[in-house]
Design a protein around this motif. Structure first.
Motif, short mmCIF file in Angstrom:
data_model
loop_
_atom_site.label_atom_id
_atom_site.label_comp_id
_atom_site.label_asym_id
_atom_site.label_seq_id
_atom_site.Cartn_x
_atom_site.Cartn_y
_atom_site.Cartn_z
N GLY A 37 0.84 -1.20 0.00
CA GLY A 37 0.00 0.00 0.00
C GLY A 37 0.87 1.24 0.00
O GLY A 37 2.08 1.17 -0.20
N LEU A 141 -7.85 6.78 -4.95
CA LEU A 141 -8.02 5.79 -3.88
C LEU A 141 -8.84 4.58 -4.34
O LEU A 141 -8.49 3.44 -4.03
CB LEU A 141 -8.66 6.43 -2.65
CG LEU A 141 -7.78 7.40 -1.88
CD1 LEU A 141 -8.58 8.10 -0.80
CD2 LEU A 141 -6.57 6.69 -1.28
N TRP A 142 -9.91 4.85 -5.06
CA TRP A 142 -10.76 3.74 -5.48
C TRP A 142 -10.03 2.85 -6.49
O TRP A 142 -10.06 1.62 -6.38
CB TRP A 142 -12.07 4.27 -6.06
CG TRP A 142 -13.00 3.13 -6.35
CD1 TRP A 142 -13.34 2.62 -7.57
CD2 TRP A 142 -13.67 2.32 -5.39
NE1 TRP A 142 -14.17 1.55 -7.43
CE2 TRP A 142 -14.39 1.33 -6.09
CE3 TRP A 142 -13.73 2.32 -4.00
CZ2 TRP A 142 -15.16 0.38 -5.46
CZ3 TRP A 142 -14.49 1.37 -3.37
CH2 TRP A 142 -15.20 0.41 -4.10
N PHE A 145 -6.56 1.35 -4.62
CA PHE A 145 -6.66 0.51 -3.44
C PHE A 145 -8.04 -0.09 -3.22
O PHE A 145 -8.25 -0.83 -2.26
CB PHE A 145 -6.23 1.31 -2.19
CG PHE A 145 -4.89 1.98 -2.36
CD1 PHE A 145 -3.73 1.23 -2.53
CD2 PHE A 145 -4.79 3.36 -2.39
CE1 PHE A 145 -2.51 1.84 -2.70
CE2 PHE A 145 -3.56 3.98 -2.56
CZ PHE A 145 -2.42 3.21 -2.72
N GLY A 146 -9.01 0.24 -4.09
CA GLY A 146 -10.36 -0.30 -3.96
C GLY A 146 -11.05 0.13 -2.68
O GLY A 146 -11.94 -0.56 -2.19
N SER A 147 -10.64 1.25 -2.15
CA SER A 147 -11.15 1.71 -0.87
C SER A 147 -11.04 3.23 -0.78
O SER A 147 -10.15 3.83 -1.38
CB SER A 147 -10.31 1.07 0.25
OG SER A 147 -10.43 1.76 1.45
N LEU A 148 -11.93 3.81 -0.02
CA LEU A 148 -11.86 5.26 0.23
C LEU A 148 -11.43 5.53 1.67
O LEU A 148 -11.71 6.59 2.22
CB LEU A 148 -13.22 5.91 -0.07
CG LEU A 148 -13.70 5.80 -1.52
CD1 LEU A 148 -15.06 6.45 -1.69
CD2 LEU A 148 -12.70 6.41 -2.48
N ASP A 149 -10.72 4.57 2.27
CA ASP A 149 -10.30 4.69 3.67
C ASP A 149 -9.51 5.96 3.96
O ASP A 149 -9.64 6.53 5.03
CB ASP A 149 -9.45 3.48 4.09
CG ASP A 149 -10.27 2.20 4.22
OD1 ASP A 149 -11.52 2.28 4.24
OD2 ASP A 149 -9.65 1.13 4.29
#
Length: 180
Positions: A37, A141-142, A145-149
């Motif tokens: 990451g 982010l999407w 990393f497939g995430s909006l963390d």
């Protein structure tokens, strides 16, 4: 070449320099590097963001300065060259995310900045950078990393860079009172 053109060219080159710097930082600079990451930096108490956010925030403002001093054609050229550079320098795992986020965020910045720049340079820069940093943050982010963390951190980190750029924007307004 007049001083306005020289400033525009310097802004263009600095803008292009932000692209590889952001891509390099995301994998190498941070208080914490997440395995498989991004490397993260603190942007507010309890809030972390991928380290490239600071550079991207400056890029959004620099593109506006390029357009102010050199015109819309140069502003769009900066977006296209920057996108190509982003794809070329991004790691294999970030090519799509980096290229798509860069292109769409800079086009959002352009779309907001262009009609507002004659009404007030600071307003145009802040509004366009806000649009661009939100688009960039969500897209990157999407796709990466497939995430909006880290969305809140991304937005805050880029906003800090935009705010830090405001003195340069004020100077640009004095040097180029009317857009090119």
């Amino acid at each position: 070449m007049n001083s306005q053109s020289r400033i525009g060219v310097v802004a263009f080159l600095l803008f292009l320099g932000c692209v590889p710097l952001a891509n390099w930082m995301i994998g190498h600079v941070g208080a914490v590097c997440v395995p498989s990451g991004p490397c993260l930096v603190p942007v507010a108490p309890g809030l972390m963001a991928p380290s490239g956010v600071l550079t991207v925030g400056f890029a959004l403002v620099l593109r506006d300065i390029v357009q102010r001093f050199l015109g819309r054609g140069w502003g769009l050229a900066a977006v296209l060259v920057g996108t190509a550079l982003s794809v070329l320098v991004a790691g294999r795992d970030l090519v799509l995310a980096s290229g798509a986020a860069f292109l769409l965020s800079e086009l959002a910045d352009f779309a907001v900045y262009t009609p507002l720049q004659r009404r007030g340079l600071v307003l145009a820069v802040v509004a366009s950078a806000t649009a661009g940093l939100i688009v960039d943050s969500v897209m990157f982010l999407w796709l990466a990393f497939g995430s909006l963390d880290f969305l809140a951190g991304q937005v805050v980190g880029k906003a800090w860079a935009v705010l830090a750029s405001l003195p340069a924007v004020h100077a640009a307004r004095r040097l180029a009172p009317v857009p090119a």
